[in-house]
Motif scaffolding. Sequence first.
Motif, PDB file in Angstrom:
ATOM      1  N   GLN A 176       1.815   6.425  -7.169  1.00 40.77           N
ATOM      2  CA  GLN A 176       0.630   7.121  -7.685  1.00 40.77           C
ATOM      3  C   GLN A 176      -0.173   6.239  -8.638  1.00 40.77           C
ATOM      4  O   GLN A 176      -0.629   6.687  -9.695  1.00 40.77           O
ATOM      5  CB  GLN A 176       1.037   8.428  -8.369  1.00 40.77           C
ATOM      6  CG  GLN A 176       1.773   9.385  -7.460  1.00 40.77           C
ATOM      7  CD  GLN A 176       2.173  10.689  -8.137  1.00 40.77           C
ATOM      8  OE1 GLN A 176       1.645  11.037  -9.201  1.00 40.77           O
ATOM      9  NE2 GLN A 176       3.100  11.420  -7.543  1.00 40.77           N
ATOM     10  N   LEU A 177      -0.340   4.988  -8.246  1.00 38.50           N
ATOM     11  CA  LEU A 177      -1.137   4.057  -9.050  1.00 38.50           C
ATOM     12  C   LEU A 177      -2.620   4.270  -8.772  1.00 38.50           C
ATOM     13  O   LEU A 177      -3.027   4.478  -7.633  1.00 38.50           O
ATOM     14  CB  LEU A 177      -0.741   2.613  -8.736  1.00 38.50           C
ATOM     15  CG  LEU A 177       0.735   2.263  -8.999  1.00 38.50           C
ATOM     16  CD1 LEU A 177       1.002   0.816  -8.649  1.00 38.50           C
ATOM     17  CD2 LEU A 177       1.091   2.539 -10.454  1.00 38.50           C
ATOM     18  N   LYS A 178      -3.424   4.196  -9.814  1.00 38.60           N
ATOM     19  CA  LYS A 178      -4.853   4.482  -9.705  1.00 38.60           C
ATOM     20  C   LYS A 178      -5.683   3.199  -9.677  1.00 38.60           C
ATOM     21  O   LYS A 178      -5.281   2.159 -10.204  1.00 38.60           O
ATOM     22  CB  LYS A 178      -5.304   5.351 -10.877  1.00 38.60           C
ATOM     23  CG  LYS A 178      -4.480   6.623 -11.083  1.00 38.60           C
ATOM     24  CD  LYS A 178      -4.606   7.575  -9.910  1.00 38.60           C
ATOM     25  CE  LYS A 178      -3.836   8.870 -10.164  1.00 38.60           C
ATOM     26  NZ  LYS A 178      -3.899   9.802  -9.021  1.00 38.60           N
ATOM     27  N   GLY A 179      -6.886   3.303  -9.088  1.00 37.95           N
ATOM     28  CA  GLY A 179      -7.857   2.213  -9.139  1.00 37.95           C
ATOM     29  C   GLY A 179      -7.333   0.912  -8.564  1.00 37.95           C
ATOM     30  O   GLY A 179      -6.766   0.874  -7.473  1.00 37.95           O
ATOM     31  N   ASN A 180      -7.534  -0.163  -9.339  1.00 36.45           N
ATOM     32  CA  ASN A 180      -7.125  -1.491  -8.899  1.00 36.45           C
ATOM     33  C   ASN A 180      -5.671  -1.827  -9.226  1.00 36.45           C
ATOM     34  O   ASN A 180      -5.214  -2.933  -8.933  1.00 36.45           O
ATOM     35  CB  ASN A 180      -8.041  -2.557  -9.525  1.00 36.45           C
ATOM     36  CG  ASN A 180      -9.478  -2.427  -9.055  1.00 36.45           C
ATOM     37  OD1 ASN A 180      -9.726  -2.071  -7.899  1.00 36.45           O
ATOM     38  ND2 ASN A 180     -10.429  -2.692  -9.943  1.00 36.45           N
ATOM     39  N   ALA A 181      -4.971  -0.900  -9.849  1.00 36.64           N
ATOM     40  CA  ALA A 181      -3.572  -1.153 -10.199  1.00 36.64           C
ATOM     41  C   ALA A 181      -2.744  -1.309  -8.931  1.00 36.64           C
ATOM     42  O   ALA A 181      -2.858  -0.520  -7.992  1.00 36.64           O
ATOM     43  CB  ALA A 181      -3.021  -0.009 -11.038  1.00 36.64           C
ATOM     44  N   GLU A 229       0.823  -1.208   0.000  1.00 40.61           N
ATOM     45  CA  GLU A 229       0.000   0.000   0.000  1.00 40.61           C
ATOM     46  C   GLU A 229       0.859   1.260   0.000  1.00 40.61           C
ATOM     47  O   GLU A 229       0.543   2.244  -0.684  1.00 40.61           O
ATOM     48  CB  GLU A 229      -0.927   0.001   1.214  1.00 40.61           C
ATOM     49  CG  GLU A 229      -1.926   1.152   1.231  1.00 40.61           C
ATOM     50  CD  GLU A 229      -2.844   1.176   0.013  1.00 40.61           C
ATOM     51  OE1 GLU A 229      -3.244   2.287  -0.405  1.00 40.61           O
ATOM     52  OE2 GLU A 229      -3.159   0.098  -0.530  1.00 40.61           O
ATOM     53  N   THR A 286      -4.076   0.180 -21.064  1.00 41.64           N
ATOM     54  CA  THR A 286      -4.739   1.205 -21.866  1.00 41.64           C
ATOM     55  C   THR A 286      -4.281   1.076 -23.311  1.00 41.64           C
ATOM     56  O   THR A 286      -3.090   0.923 -23.584  1.00 41.64           O
ATOM     57  CB  THR A 286      -4.393   2.621 -21.348  1.00 41.64           C
ATOM     58  OG1 THR A 286      -4.808   2.731 -19.975  1.00 41.64           O
ATOM     59  CG2 THR A 286      -5.088   3.691 -22.182  1.00 41.64           C
ATOM     60  N   LYS A 346       2.022   1.651  -3.501  1.00 41.14           N
ATOM     61  CA  LYS A 346       0.928   2.061  -4.388  1.00 41.14           C
ATOM     62  C   LYS A 346       0.727   3.575  -4.334  1.00 41.14           C
ATOM     63  O   LYS A 346       0.583   4.237  -5.372  1.00 41.14           O
ATOM     64  CB  LYS A 346      -0.367   1.349  -3.991  1.00 41.14           C
ATOM     65  CG  LYS A 346      -1.590   1.747  -4.823  1.00 41.14           C
ATOM     66  CD  LYS A 346      -2.842   1.009  -4.359  1.00 41.14           C
ATOM     67  CE  LYS A 346      -4.095   1.503  -5.069  1.00 41.14           C
ATOM     68  NZ  LYS A 346      -4.104   1.158  -6.498  1.00 41.14           N
ATOM     69  N   VAL A 347       0.756   4.122  -3.127  1.00 43.95           N
ATOM     70  CA  VAL A 347       0.592   5.569  -2.965  1.00 43.95           C
ATOM     71  C   VAL A 347       1.810   6.308  -3.527  1.00 43.95           C
ATOM     72  O   VAL A 347       1.677   7.305  -4.248  1.00 43.95           O
ATOM     73  CB  VAL A 347       0.386   5.921  -1.479  1.00 43.95           C
ATOM     74  CG1 VAL A 347       0.367   7.442  -1.290  1.00 43.95           C
ATOM     75  CG2 VAL A 347      -0.911   5.309  -0.963  1.00 43.95           C
TER      76      VAL A 347
END
Length: 261
Positions: free
Chosen positions: A39-44, A32, A186, A35-36
Amino acid sequence: MNQGALTLRVAVDWIELEIRLAERSNFWTVQEVLKVALQLKGNAMPFVEALDQTSGRAASIFRFRVQDPRQKRKLDEVLSALRQRFDFGVVKVVAIEVAFDTYCKGAGVRQLAEIATDRYRFLTSAPGDDWYFYRNKGEGRRYLKTLNNRRDLIRCFEEQWQLTDRNNKDADIRYHAYVKTRDANTNLSQQDYRARLEVTLRGVALPCSTVDEFEQFNFSKLAKHFKFRRLADDLHPMARHPLMTWSKEQHGRTGKYRRPN
């Protein structure tokens, strides 16, 4: 670098780092924080591996990856976020992946598949000999020894199969090739499609062992992993035609129709 309609770019795709915490921590806590920081978004979720975890997933040795690590500020911010939460010493570099991209103006997937095929065929390095294509999880591999000619390789790349030279992901040197049409789940615009050849370096092949060494390293020294040959200018058309139309072999290695180094 531009070569006519082609644009060539080389970049460090990601770096894998290892930290040893002074006190054991939960896997999900480390994940976690990363992840912060990334700067990963959503479920990434970031790639994180706990090497000595217990049944409760607590561990002291963690490995994780940072994409596009040549941005020094980004790498410093990630390590700073981790140090604010955990106590650890020297950060070890355990793997680096370098990507060689070929863009072709106006090209579609078919043309890029041809380029990816010839990158493999004319590569001068001597990677593993267990080349195979893979695609979706659970889908069988396609070994090159079971394919008949260059056209079969092009079709595999065109259908989004990816090529690698060995099954062992922990090998010192591992090659990987594909036509890149997506990034971070994407779809890319067609102008950003490219034929990509990657090399992952570990163990004795690593050019650096610490973050400080990584930031100071001259990455042009890794050019040897992305050298390609071309057929001799005076090669007779009757010899050139089969080599450029149906042969699936690696002609970059030393042999009768190759140019000297």
